[in-house]
Design an enzyme around this catalytic site. Sequence first.
Site, mmCIF file in Angstrom:
data_model
loop_
_atom_site.group_PDB
_atom_site.id
_atom_site.type_symbol
_atom_site.label_atom_id
_atom_site.label_comp_id
_atom_site.label_asym_id
_atom_site.label_seq_id
_atom_site.Cartn_x
_atom_site.Cartn_y
_atom_site.Cartn_z
ATOM 1 N N ASP A 188 0.822 -1.210 0.000
ATOM 2 C CA ASP A 188 0.000 0.000 0.000
ATOM 3 C C ASP A 188 0.854 1.256 0.000
ATOM 4 O OD1 ASP A 188 0.757 -0.846 2.611
ATOM 5 O OD2 ASP A 188 -0.714 0.527 3.501
ATOM 6 N N GLU B 29 0.117 -1.413 5.683
ATOM 7 C CA GLU B 29 1.149 -0.857 6.567
ATOM 8 C C GLU B 29 0.894 0.613 6.875
ATOM 9 O OE1 GLU B 29 4.725 1.271 7.778
ATOM 10 O OE2 GLU B 29 3.601 1.555 5.909
#
Length: 407
Positions: A95, A160
């Site tokens: 991400d 994350e």
Amino acid sequence: MFQKLSEQINDYKQKVIDIQKLLVSIPALAPENDGDGEIIKAEALMEFLQKDGFPQPELYPADDKRVPSGKRPNIVYRFKGQDSSRRIWVMSHLDVVPAGELSLWNSDPFSLKIEGDKLIGRGVEDNHQGIVSSYAAAKALIDQDVTPKYDVCLLFVADEEVGSTYGIQYILDNHDLFNKDDLIIVPDAGVPSGTDIEVAEKSIVWLKVETKGKQAHASRPELAKNAFKAASNLVVKIDELYNEFDIKDELYEPPYSTFEPTKKEANVPNVNTIPGDDVFYIDCRVLPDYPLKEVEDKIRMWADEIEKRFDVKISFSSSQRAEAATPTSVDSPVVKALSRAIKKVYNVQPKPCGIGGGTVAAIFRRAGYSAAVWSKLNETAHQPNEYAYISNILGDAKVFAHVFVEG
């Protein structure tokens, strides 16, 4: 053996560009950032790696009804080593954060721009550099038919940027993938020199401070209970925390605890009204020597005094609160292996260090695993015109390759 891998990695410049171009083109934003998650990016990455000779991945998806696919992807690529008693892990995240204010970018943030050695686009450093450098190191193992010293595992995780609930925390809670003897590398922080190996993080607490008083006309302060004035007195007191909790530890940068008032919410819209409500925030990064409760109790004590003085009510809440995990030992196998590799590849003297920021390494450490955070980064993460150097990506790949074959 390392020399063969190093020379092979030198030939991967175009591969670095190709995979970065692919990754940048797929935003992979969390639902908290109005995105659809990482599944499209994960599928594109897996297709790229399959065509490049990588083994079948192991999939550990986390259920998340907020995204169209219903899944947040977590992927492992495993390469068998000479000794399977331990694994070498390199963990990167899929991400990215949003582009932010587009007018601050000199190019489309989701279309890779190439300027010589520099690659520009959202995510190229955070965390594509980790993805691509670990890919290149593993690709060299394949192309040179080299068996690593221990099993090598590349781990690409979701989530994350907004907490890791559906990423590494999910894996640790639901799957038995790691051993205590494993070497765990997280290439998600670093400095331009490549010297710093992060082995420790400070405790962190973000406090929301709400003050309740009584609103009145500014010409009649005797009828008011000025929440802004009371809160401002507490803001001034916060600076005394630096004297109250003054231990220094040169492992960390900065080497002391930090206590900073940050965000301030609007109160009344006009000048001639005394506010009855006030909200501000404090960001505390505390050395492990002090339990967070000691800091919170001190602030509460001051708040009690200010409540009595101004006849207001002050309450606290926290959106983030985490006690520091036990640091990774500077003598741990992962730190020693990284240190040897960094010195060999970059010809600099590595140094273990602690940081005030937070990384997923803290999640590993709280679970009892030794993890080290390292990469040679330009520190442009989350900024407009985020960039990474091809030479750094290839250099980091060589560091990982050295760890793979030398341990």
